[in-house]
Motif scaffolding. Sequence first.
Motif, PDB file in Angstrom:
ATOM      1  N   GLY A 179       4.316  -0.789  -0.374  1.00 29.57           N
ATOM      2  CA  GLY A 179       4.357  -0.031  -1.756  1.00 29.57           C
ATOM      3  C   GLY A 179       4.053  -0.864  -3.078  1.00 29.57           C
ATOM      4  O   GLY A 179       4.397  -0.420  -3.921  1.00 29.57           O
ATOM      5  N   LEU A 180       3.349  -1.915  -2.629  1.00 27.59           N
ATOM      6  CA  LEU A 180       2.633  -2.870  -3.731  1.00 27.59           C
ATOM      7  C   LEU A 180       1.485  -2.232  -4.075  1.00 27.59           C
ATOM      8  O   LEU A 180       0.739  -1.391  -3.299  1.00 27.59           O
ATOM      9  CB  LEU A 180       2.670  -4.257  -3.127  1.00 27.59           C
ATOM     10  N   ASP A 181       1.280  -2.079  -5.373  1.00 26.45           N
ATOM     11  CA  ASP A 181      -0.084  -1.534  -5.989  1.00 26.45           C
ATOM     12  C   ASP A 181      -1.197  -2.235  -5.631  1.00 26.45           C
ATOM     13  O   ASP A 181      -1.712  -3.052  -6.445  1.00 26.45           O
ATOM     14  CB  ASP A 181       0.617  -1.089  -7.493  1.00 26.45           C
ATOM     15  N   TRP A 182      -1.816  -2.282  -4.470  1.00 25.78           N
ATOM     16  CA  TRP A 182      -2.932  -2.849  -4.014  1.00 25.78           C
ATOM     17  C   TRP A 182      -4.055  -2.018  -4.193  1.00 25.78           C
ATOM     18  O   TRP A 182      -4.053  -1.022  -3.736  1.00 25.78           O
ATOM     19  CB  TRP A 182      -2.483  -3.450  -2.732  1.00 25.78           C
ATOM     20  N   GLN A 183      -5.142  -2.562  -4.382  1.00 23.84           N
ATOM     21  CA  GLN A 183      -6.310  -2.075  -4.481  1.00 23.84           C
ATOM     22  C   GLN A 183      -7.294  -2.673  -3.591  1.00 23.84           C
ATOM     23  O   GLN A 183      -7.880  -3.890  -3.777  1.00 23.84           O
ATOM     24  CB  GLN A 183      -6.937  -2.161  -5.916  1.00 23.84           C
ATOM     25  N   GLU A 184      -7.621  -1.985  -2.293  1.00 22.70           N
ATOM     26  CA  GLU A 184      -8.434  -2.488  -1.535  1.00 22.70           C
ATOM     27  C   GLU A 184      -9.850  -1.930  -1.550  1.00 22.70           C
ATOM     28  O   GLU A 184     -10.443  -1.100  -0.722  1.00 22.70           O
ATOM     29  CB  GLU A 184      -7.925  -2.010  -0.081  1.00 22.70           C
ATOM     30  N   ASP A 185     -10.692  -2.376  -2.745  1.00 21.85           N
ATOM     31  CA  ASP A 185     -11.866  -1.954  -3.160  1.00 21.85           C
ATOM     32  C   ASP A 185     -12.995  -3.377  -2.583  1.00 21.85           C
ATOM     33  O   ASP A 185     -12.709  -4.495  -3.147  1.00 21.85           O
ATOM     34  CB  ASP A 185     -11.881  -1.663  -4.543  1.00 21.85           C
TER      35      ASP A 185
ATOM     36  N   HIS B  40       2.002  -8.557  -7.356  1.00 24.08           N
ATOM     37  CA  HIS B  40       1.633  -7.020  -7.604  1.00 24.08           C
ATOM     38  C   HIS B  40       2.891  -6.248  -7.904  1.00 24.08           C
ATOM     39  O   HIS B  40       3.949  -6.193  -7.222  1.00 24.08           O
ATOM     40  CB  HIS B  40       0.893  -6.706  -6.713  1.00 24.08           C
ATOM     41  N   ASP B  41       2.669  -5.264  -8.724  1.00 28.11           N
ATOM     42  CA  ASP B  41       3.755  -4.207  -9.096  1.00 28.11           C
ATOM     43  C   ASP B  41       3.862  -3.202  -7.901  1.00 28.11           C
ATOM     44  O   ASP B  41       3.090  -3.124  -7.128  1.00 28.11           O
ATOM     45  CB  ASP B  41       3.364  -3.691 -10.312  1.00 28.11           C
ATOM     46  N   SER B  42       4.746  -2.334  -7.884  1.00 26.54           N
ATOM     47  CA  SER B  42       4.951  -1.500  -6.928  1.00 26.54           C
ATOM     48  C   SER B  42       4.441  -0.038  -7.461  1.00 26.54           C
ATOM     49  O   SER B  42       4.444   0.095  -8.671  1.00 26.54           O
ATOM     50  CB  SER B  42       6.375  -1.209  -6.781  1.00 26.54           C
ATOM     51  N   PHE B  43       3.784   0.875  -6.493  1.00 26.33           N
ATOM     52  CA  PHE B  43       3.626   2.094  -6.688  1.00 26.33           C
ATOM     53  C   PHE B  43       4.311   3.047  -5.910  1.00 26.33           C
ATOM     54  O   PHE B  43       4.328   4.224  -6.405  1.00 26.33           O
ATOM     55  CB  PHE B  43       2.056   2.111  -6.514  1.00 26.33           C
ATOM     56  N   ALA B  44       5.205   2.752  -5.172  1.00 26.69           N
ATOM     57  CA  ALA B  44       5.825   3.511  -4.121  1.00 26.69           C
ATOM     58  C   ALA B  44       7.106   2.748  -3.515  1.00 26.69           C
ATOM     59  O   ALA B  44       7.232   1.673  -3.641  1.00 26.69           O
ATOM     60  CB  ALA B  44       5.227   4.093  -2.984  1.00 26.69           C
ATOM     61  N   GLN B  45       8.197   3.345  -2.873  1.00 28.18           N
ATOM     62  CA  GLN B  45       9.176   2.675  -2.522  1.00 28.18           C
ATOM     63  C   GLN B  45       8.698   2.275  -1.065  1.00 28.18           C
ATOM     64  O   GLN B  45       7.830   2.628  -0.338  1.00 28.18           O
ATOM     65  CB  GLN B  45      10.374   3.815  -2.279  1.00 28.18           C
ATOM     66  N   PRO B  46       9.208   0.836  -0.559  1.00 30.43           N
ATOM     67  CA  PRO B  46       8.826   0.398   0.721  1.00 30.43           C
ATOM     68  C   PRO B  46       8.874   1.261   1.764  1.00 30.43           C
ATOM     69  O   PRO B  46       9.840   2.063   1.761  1.00 30.43           O
ATOM     70  CB  PRO B  46       9.387  -0.977   0.862  1.00 30.43           C
ATOM     71  N   GLY B  47       7.935   1.397   2.600  1.00 30.01           N
ATOM     72  CA  GLY B  47       7.921   2.357   3.778  1.00 30.01           C
ATOM     73  C   GLY B  47       7.591   3.844   3.608  1.00 30.01           C
ATOM     74  O   GLY B  47       8.005   4.499   4.766  1.00 30.01           O
TER      75      GLY B  47
ATOM     76  N   TYR C 256      -3.631   0.924   2.514  1.00 26.59           N
ATOM     77  CA  TYR C 256      -4.388  -0.003   3.257  1.00 26.59           C
ATOM     78  C   TYR C 256      -4.291  -1.316   2.289  1.00 26.59           C
ATOM     79  O   TYR C 256      -4.729  -1.413   1.271  1.00 26.59           O
ATOM     80  CB  TYR C 256      -5.736   0.200   3.710  1.00 26.59           C
ATOM     81  N   SER C 257      -3.808  -2.507   2.905  1.00 26.69           N
ATOM     82  CA  SER C 257      -3.853  -3.676   1.866  1.00 26.69           C
ATOM     83  C   SER C 257      -4.126  -4.963   2.838  1.00 26.69           C
ATOM     84  O   SER C 257      -3.297  -5.400   3.648  1.00 26.69           O
ATOM     85  CB  SER C 257      -2.311  -3.836   1.360  1.00 26.69           C
ATOM     86  N   SER C 258      -4.917  -5.837   2.510  1.00 24.85           N
ATOM     87  CA  SER C 258      -5.109  -6.950   2.903  1.00 24.85           C
ATOM     88  C   SER C 258      -4.006  -7.985   2.501  1.00 24.85           C
ATOM     89  O   SER C 258      -3.861  -8.947   3.159  1.00 24.85           O
ATOM     90  CB  SER C 258      -6.701  -7.520   2.588  1.00 24.85           C
TER      91      SER C 258
END
Length: 363
Positions: free
Chosen positions: A137-143, A172-179, A184-186
């Motif tokens: 749920g972390l606001d991760w950008q895999e670019d 990192h901030d969250s974008f969704a509830q976990p699970g 996709y996030s390194s």
Amino acid sequence: MFKGLPLLFILLLSTPALAENWPAEQWPNGAQITGPALQALESYAFAPRDDATRTGVRTDALLVIRDGQLIYERYAGATTADTPHLTWSISKSLMATVLGVAYGEGLFTLQDPVVKFYPALNNPAITLADLLHWASGLDWQEDYEYAPLKSSVVAMLYTRGHADMAAFTAAHDSFAQPGQAFRYSSGDSNLLAAALKSMVGPSRYADYPWTALFAPLGIRHAVWERDATGTFVASSYAYLTARDLARIGLLMARDGRWHDRQLLPRDWVAFNLQPFAGYRASQDEAVPGGHWWLNREVDGAARPWPDAPADTFAALGHWGQALYVIPSEQLVIVRYGDDRDGTYRHNDLLKLAMKAFAAKVQP
């Protein structure tokens, strides 16, 4: 001596078990493959390429194991059988395999909160299963190369996050509830590597991938980079020869068993190969399991690799690195490359490989 026993039971007792093939220091050799189907595969995988522009499919290594025997191997460029090749995100599946050994030691459960092992995360709702599903749920950008200014992974690997990758991810901030949602996030993978340090303790951690996994499998030449805190870069920086990576594939193909030792618990492998329930089709090039990629139908969508069997699964990495496992055909395929323009397609190689190497003749 069999008097009074049922005929079927007598036959079972009197029939010798089929011997399994396992690698020792070297892989045993099986019957070598030739013919038009192999030529078609080689024409695709090792096609002439413009190295000046780095366009087109470029394969550095292609290796095939069938029923525990080496039946095909070819290298190109500077890569040889003795070259530990950068695996990129295959490292993520390697970390999941290392964690499987720790799971078998009883060091954690899938529903344990990550903060139990990495308190800096400051989110008690994120579980280890969430990280393994890339669903923190972390606001991760895999670019990658084409969006470096907003890319979390570029910042983590090369700029402000490279000294302590887990801490960078945790901030990192969250974008969704976990699970609840796949992203996709390194960073999720590197949080797993940091959690492992607490699970096994600092005295074991530096050598743990080797003592827990590589040495039991006979892998002798693995390299795994760490950040400045000593945490393995589980997202990206493991290096293995093609022959050594194939040992990981055979372990997974045989449900975590190596010879007579159940190195990975069967329920761990089953978790790895179960699609994440929160995944929605067409978000990525395959269906996410527990840090492995699956060829499964989800949400009514077709399989990602329609020309490969449904039980195919894989560890995948940037620029075309791949470890494909096809249990129904007893096949393990390692493919290393340097495909920077997106020309390479998993299904294209798998389709050609099935025609060349599958036990059953493919249409």
